[in-house]
Design a protein around this motif. Structure first.
Motif, short mmCIF file in Angstrom:
data_model
loop_
_atom_site.label_atom_id
_atom_site.label_comp_id
_atom_site.label_asym_id
_atom_site.label_seq_id
_atom_site.Cartn_x
_atom_site.Cartn_y
_atom_site.Cartn_z
N GLU A 192 6.83 0.17 -8.67
CA GLU A 192 6.39 0.03 -7.28
C GLU A 192 5.41 1.12 -6.89
N ARG A 226 1.82 0.24 -5.32
CA ARG A 226 1.67 0.34 -3.87
C ARG A 226 1.14 1.68 -3.36
N SER A 265 2.12 3.77 1.41
CA SER A 265 2.36 2.65 0.51
C SER A 265 1.74 1.38 1.10
N ARG A 266 0.94 0.70 0.30
CA ARG A 266 0.28 -0.53 0.72
C ARG A 266 1.24 -1.72 0.62
N ARG A 267 0.87 -2.81 1.26
CA ARG A 267 1.66 -4.04 1.09
C ARG A 267 1.47 -4.61 -0.31
N TYR A 268 0.26 -4.50 -0.82
CA TYR A 268 -0.11 -5.03 -2.13
C TYR A 268 -0.94 -3.99 -2.87
N SER A 290 -4.75 -1.79 -8.47
CA SER A 290 -4.09 -0.78 -7.64
C SER A 290 -4.98 0.46 -7.52
N GLY A 310 4.45 -6.55 -2.55
CA GLY A 310 4.61 -5.34 -3.33
C GLY A 310 6.02 -4.81 -3.32
#
Length: 447
Positions: free
Chosen positions: A318, A322, A330-333, A365, A424
């Motif tokens: 993760e 993310r 932290s990103r969603r995707y 990413s 994510g």
């Protein structure tokens, strides 16, 4: 019953609530279109047949989808009486294991279709008349409708697995996925520096209970494969005697290899000097540049040991997917916060196979890893366990009863997963022996 994703005959609503309503409506309609494709593409005999003891007859999934929608949206949200209370037990996934479901007095195909359609028509009326901006947890932010859309899409993926297991000619078709234009220039692995990051979510409106709550994890530095492990790389493991060397295998995995005489991923067979595979009714050469598919956790773990590496932990996966090292959030995707699109990830049964390793450069990413969302589910080394502060919602049987060392976590989704059921933070889990699922993996090592 069909509707366009627009709402009529209602009083003006708050713009955010109306946007949620439209999102829920679109998700429900998209799921039903896919269900129809998967069930209308075969005849009634194939709908009622059990193509593998690992899977339900397709007609069971069809009626189960309708029954769960009735249970949660008509009874749970709207408080209506049961339409067909006598069938609840037939479509209770916990009451009847898959292997025994063909012996049940299931609804016939025409009746199952009619039942699911009648439930859907009433459910859309419930959606049309339900306030989504109140304080009822089940409907706040449209959760119950999003949960049911995700549930249907998860069963659509299950039905697609059944299509892969069925014998006979192909009945599904899809265009080939995009190629990887710069795959030869990619590094084999990317570095993820050590430090804390936010894992899970407390804000994603349709996140399921096992994704919650958001919490901080401190992860030591590690390196992770830029792309999933390919069929070509996995063939190296096979040719080096990987299935004959006990030292690479966990004890239970080694026992599985011997019991079932495994020599390659599921659906592979050798023809002379070539490896072939069966994919949705078509026999073809195994593509060397495509992520390997249909391997169990034990096979993924054995390959990683053979390669002098290991499977990533769930937290490592993760963070690689993310964490944004520039902003610290932290990103969603992997690519950001915007919803998936065709140029970002291979999702939604748009293609009936993974894209070549290195595809979807726009979906990479911040650390440079690719295809972390879509293409193949990725096994991690982690057991399926609750996050600190976990609270079961709206029922224990979704996640809580599966927690423990018996199930391993998979991340990232596959080509068979719809975007509504893939984030994510989304956590999948299965038994480490499972091979029929659309699972592959990537490896990692300590930095």
């Amino acid at each position: 019953m069909t509707r366009s994703p627009t709402r009529s005959g209602s009083a003006p609503q708050d713009a955010d609530a109306e946007a949620l309503r439209q999102r829920a409506l679109a998700a429900l309609l998209t799921a039903r279109e896919r269900t129809a494709l998967l069930t209308d593409s075969v005849d009634d005999h194939e709908l009622t047949s059990q193509h593998s003891p690992l899977m339900s007859p397709l007609v069971w999934d069809l009626a189960h989808i309708g029954n769960q929608e009735e249970l949660w949206l008509l009874r749970g949200v709207a408080g209506r009486e049961a339409m067909r209370p006598e069938i609840d037990g037939l479509y209770d996934a916990f009451e009847h294991p898959r292997a025994t479901r063909p012996s049940l007095p299931l609804l016939a195909p025409a009746e199952a279709r009619a039942y699911a359609a009648e439930v859907r028509g009433r459910a859309l009326d419930v959606l049309d008349g339900t306030a989504l901006d109140g304080d009822r947890p089940l409907v706040q932010a449209g959760f119950a409708f999003g949960m049911i859309a995700q549930h249907e899409q998860q069963h659509d993926e299950t039905m697609l697995i059944t299509h892969q297991l069925r014998s006979g000619p192909a009945v599904l078709a899809a265009p080939v996925p995009p190629t990887a234009t710069d795959a030869a220039d990619l590094p084999a692995e990317v570095l993820v520096p050590g430090g804390p990051f936010t894992m899970g979510t407390s804000t994603e409106p349709w996140a399921l209970d096992n994704e919650r709550p958001a919490h901080v994890r401190d992860v030591p530095a590690f390196l992770i494969d830029t792309t999933p492990v390919t069929c070509g790389a996995y063939q190296g493991f096979i040719e080096d005697g990987g299935y004959a060397e006990q030292r690479w295998w966990a004890p239970e995995g080694w026992a599985m290899v011997h019991e079932h005489e495994l020599t390659a991923p599921l659906f592979w067979h050798r023809d002379g000097g070539q490896w072939l595979r069966r994919r949705f009714g078509v026999t073809e050469l195994v593509p060397a540049d495509e992520p390997v598919l249909h391997v169990s956790w034990y096979e993924a773990d054995a390959f990683a040991r053979w390669a002098g590496r290991r499977l990533p932990t769930e937290a490592e996966w993760e963070k690689a997917a993310r964490h944004d090292p520039v902003s610290g959030r932290s990103r969603r995707y992997p690519w950001g916060d915007e919803d998936p699109a065709p140029e970002l990830a291979n999702l939604g049964q748009r293609h009936l196979r993974p894209a070549p390793a290195g595809a979807y450069a726009q979906g990479r990413s911040p650390y440079g890893a690719r295809q972390l969302i879509g293409d193949v589910w990725e096994w991690t080394s982690s057991d399926f366990l609750p996050y600190p502060g976990f609270s079961a919602f709206p029922y224990r049987e979704y996640s809580e009863v599966f927690f423990g060392p018996a199930h391993k976590v998979l991340r990232g989704g596959s080509f068979a997963v719809d975007p509504v059921a893939c984030r994510g933070t989304f956590r999948n889990w299965d038994l480490p022996v499972r091979r029929q699922i659309f699972a592959g993996f990537r490896t990692a090592r300590d930095a």
